[in-house]
Design an enzyme around this catalytic site. Structure first.
Site, PDB file in Angstrom:
ATOM      1  CD  GLU A 205      -3.933  -8.815  -0.990  1.00  0.00           C
ATOM      2  OE1 GLU A 205      -3.554  -8.932   0.185  1.00  0.00           O
ATOM      3  OE2 GLU A 205      -4.783  -7.975  -1.351  1.00  0.00           O
TER       4      GLU A 205
ATOM      5  CE  LYS B   7      -4.620  -7.452   3.950  1.00  0.00           C
ATOM      6  NZ  LYS B   7      -4.475  -7.710   2.514  1.00  0.00           N
TER       7      LYS B   7
ATOM      8  CG  ASP C  95      10.909  -7.928  12.850  1.00  0.00           C
ATOM      9  OD1 ASP C  95       9.788  -8.319  12.509  1.00  0.00           O
ATOM     10  OD2 ASP C  95      11.381  -8.104  13.975  1.00  0.00           O
TER      11      ASP C  95
ATOM     12  CG  HIS D 182      -8.748  -7.336  -5.563  1.00  0.00           C
ATOM     13  ND1 HIS D 182      -8.909  -7.657  -4.241  1.00  0.00           N
ATOM     14  CD2 HIS D 182      -7.860  -6.331  -5.580  1.00  0.00           C
ATOM     15  CE1 HIS D 182      -8.155  -6.888  -3.504  1.00  0.00           C
ATOM     16  NE2 HIS D 182      -7.511  -6.059  -4.299  1.00  0.00           N
TER      17      HIS D 182
HETATM   18  C1  MEV Z   1      -6.893  -5.762   0.190  1.00  0.00           C
HETATM   19  O1  MEV Z   1      -5.742  -6.514   0.458  1.00  0.00           O
HETATM   20  C2  MEV Z   1      -6.717  -4.347   0.668  1.00  0.00           C
HETATM   21  C3  MEV Z   1      -7.951  -3.458   0.560  1.00  0.00           C
HETATM   22  O2  MEV Z   1      -9.044  -4.090   1.217  1.00  0.00           O
HETATM   23  C4  MEV Z   1      -7.611  -2.150   1.214  1.00  0.00           C
HETATM   24  C5  MEV Z   1      -8.772  -1.206   1.392  1.00  0.00           C
HETATM   25  O3  MEV Z   1      -9.907  -1.663   1.499  1.00  0.00           O
HETATM   26  O4  MEV Z   1      -8.492  -0.007   1.510  1.00  0.00           O
HETATM   27  C6  MEV Z   1      -8.348  -3.267  -0.866  1.00  0.00           C
END
Ligand code: MEV
Length: 450
Positions: A86, A282, A298, A395
Site C-alpha cells: 500500500e 485496519k 505470521d 494518498h
Molecule cells: C488505509 O489503508 C487506512 C486508513 O483508512 C486508516 C484510518 O482510516 O484510520 C487511512
C-alpha cells in the site's frame, strides 16, 4: 470454461506444473509463462530456498520492501523495515516518526508474554472425579511426559508455565479443555506448543485408561477432539505509547487545543463505533503487518489475535486510546502479539535476516515493541490526516506513481507529473486528462492503440 481435476500436481516438475496451469487456465499463453518466469531468480540456490518455503511454488511474488527511518524507540534510534504494497504506509510511518522524534519518541513495555494452547476433549462422567484426578494424578504426569520436549526450551528460560482443567460443559455438553500456558522465549513456538499439546492428549488418554478411579463407561467416553495452540493470546501483550505536553502538539495554523479536540474525538468514535473501529484498526495493522512480514512472522496469526482482542469486551472497538492529564497528551496502543525472532523464516529468508539485523537483532520482546510502535505511528499519522487535511491528499500523491505505471509513462513523464501535481489535487481523472493532453491523444483507448 470447464476444467478437469489434476492428479499428482505436487509431484510434477516446476515446468510441468506451469505447462498444466497455463494450458488449463491461461489459454496456453506464452506471455503467461514469461510472466511467471520473469520473477525467477538466477541464483538457483536462492530460488530453491524460496521454492521450498511452500508447496507448488511456480514463481516469486514481489512485495515492496521499504524502510521508515527516524523512529526513536525507548531512547534508541531505529529504522523500521516494512514489507507492504500500500503506497502511503511507509511514508506515513516516516512522517509520524519524525513528528515524535522531537517530542520524546515512542516508549514500549511488554505487559505479559504468555502463549496458550488447548487439548479439547469430551468426557461423559463425574466432573468432580475428573477435577480431582487432574490435580492429584494427571498434572504431574503431563509435566513429566513432556520433559523431553520442553528440555531445550527450559534451558532457554521458557517452557510450560501452567496447566488447568477447564469445564466447558455449560457451553457444549461433555466438553472440557486442558488449558496450557507457555513461555516460548524468542521463538514463535507453534511447533513446540503443538507437540506439547499432543503429548498431553496421549498422557490424558493413557492415564484415564490405566486409572482405577473411572468406570469403564467413563473411560470409553473420553475422546480427544483436537490439540492446537490458540492464536488468541490476550496475555501476550505489548504497550506502545507516545506522550508530550499539550502545547507541543501545535503545528502550522492548527492550535494544540484544536488538534487534541479533533484527535480525541476521532479516537472516541473508534472506541464506540465498530464501523469506524474496523477501519481505524485496519490502519494500525497497516503498520503492524508490514513489520511482521518483513521480520518473517505470521501476519495471519497477528491479525486474528488483534481483532479478537478488539472485541474482548463484547463490542469491536479501537485498539488505541488517548487521554489528556495534567497538561500531558498521551496516546497508546495495547497490542496482543505473539512473535518470534528465532526459528521459522527468521534464519532462512535473506531479507528477513537483513531486516532483523537492521533492527539490531532484537529478542521477541523487543520486536513486539517495535511492531506495536509501527502500528501506533500508523494510526497517529492516519488520524492526524483524517481530522485535519483529509486522507486523500497524501494518498493520491502516492497513488500517482501507480496510475503512471498503468499508463506506462516514461521517466520524463513521471518527473513532469510529480511537478505538475505539486500544487494540484491528484485524481485518476486529472492524471488521465493531462496524460492524454501531453501525448496528444483524446482518450486512453487511443493511447493503447499507439
Ligand atoms: C488505509 O489503508 C487506512 C486508513 O483508512 C486508516 C484510518 O482510516 O484510520 C487511512
Amino acid at each position: 470454461m470447464n476444467h478437469t481435476p489434476v492428479e499428482g500436481f505436487s509431484k510434477m516438475s516446476k515446468e510441468g506444473k506451469i505447462e498444466w496451469l497455463v494450458n488449463e487456465y491461461l489459454n496456453g499463453s506464452e506471455q503467461a509463462i514469461q510472466t511467471l518466469k520473469q520473477y525467477w531468480n538466477e541464483d538457483l540456490e536462492l530460488q530453491r530456498l524460496h521454492d521450498e518455503f511452500s508447496e507448488n511454488t511456480l514463481s516469486n511474488f514481489y512485495m515492496p520492501f521499504g524502510f521508515a527511518p527516524n523512529f526513536l524507540i525507548d531512547g534508541e534510534l531505529m529504522c523500521i523495515p516494512m514489507a507492504i504494497e500500500e503506497s502511503s504506509v511507509v511514508a506515513a510511518a516516516s512522517k509520524a516518526a519524525k513528528f515524535w522524534i522531537d517530542r520524546g519518541g515512542f516508549k514500549t513495555q511488554v505487559l505479559s508474554k504468555v502463549k496458550l494452547g488447548h487439548v479439547h476433549f469430551m468426557f461423559e462422567g463425574d466432573k468432580e472425579k475428573l477435577d480431582r484426578f487432574f490435580l492429584e494424578t494427571l498434572l504431574a504426569k503431563l509435566f513429566k511426559d513432556t520433559d523431553p520436549i520442553t528440555k531445550n526450551m527450559q534451558a532457554r528460560g521458557g517452557g510450560i508455565l501452567n496447566l488447568k482443567l477447564v469445564d466447558k460443559t455449560s457451553e457444549i455438553e461433555n466438553y472440557y479443555q486442558i488449558h496450557a500456558e507457555f513461555d516460548t522465549v524468542d521463538s514463535m513456538g507453534a511447533n513446540f506448543i503443538n507437540s506439547c499439546l499432543e503429548q498431553f492428549a496421549q498422557t490424558l488418554k493413557r492415564e484415564v485408561y490405566e486409572s482405577d478411579v473411572f468406570t469403564n463407561e467413563e473411560k470409553e467416553s473420553l475422546q480427544i477432539v483436537m490439540c492446537i495452540l490458540s492464536n488468541f493470546t490476550p496475555e501476550c501483550i505489548v504497550r506502545a505509547e507516545v506522550s508530550c505536553k499539550v502545547e507541543d502538539l501545535a503545528e502550522g495554523n492548527v492550535s494544540s487545543e484544536e488538534f487534541i479536540e479533533k484527535f480525541t474525538r476521532a479516537v472516541r468514535i473508534a472506541e464506540v463505533e465498530p464501523y469506524r473501529a474496523t477501519t481505524h484498526n485496519k490502519g494500525i495493522m497497516n503498520g503492524v503487518d508490514a513489520v511482521v512480514i518483513a521480520t518473517g512472522n505470521d501476519f495471519r496469526a497477528v491479525e486474528a489475535c488483534a481483532h479478537a482482542y478488539a472485541s474482548k469486551d463484547g463490542r469491536y472497538s479501537s485498539l488505541t486510546h488517548c487521554e489528556v492529564k495534567e497538561g500531558v497528551f498521551r496516546f497508546w496502543l495495547d497490542l496482543p502479539i505473539a512473535l518470534g525472532t528465532v526459528g521459522g523464516l527468521t534464519s532462512l529468508h535473506p531479507l528477513v535476516k537483513l531486516a532483523l539485523q537492521v533492527l539490531g537483532s532484537p529478542n521477541a520482546e523487543k520486536l513486539m515493541g517495535i511492531v506495536a510502535v509501527a502500528g501506533l505511528a500508523q494510526n497517529f499519522a492516519a488520524l492526524r490526516s483524517l481530522v485535519t487535511t483529509g486522507i486523500q491528499q497524501g494518498h493520491m500523491k502516492m497513488h500517482l506513481m501507480n496510475i503512471l505505471n498503468q499508463l506506462e509513462a516514461t521517466d520524463e513523464e513521471r518527473a513532469y507529473f510529480v511537478n505538475y501535481f505539486k500544487d494540484k489535487t491528484v485524481s485518476h481523472h486529472a492524471v488521465i486528462d493531462e496524460f492524454c493532453r501531453l501525448r496528444g491523444v483524446n482518450s486512453v483507448e487511443e493511447l493503447k492503440k499507439n
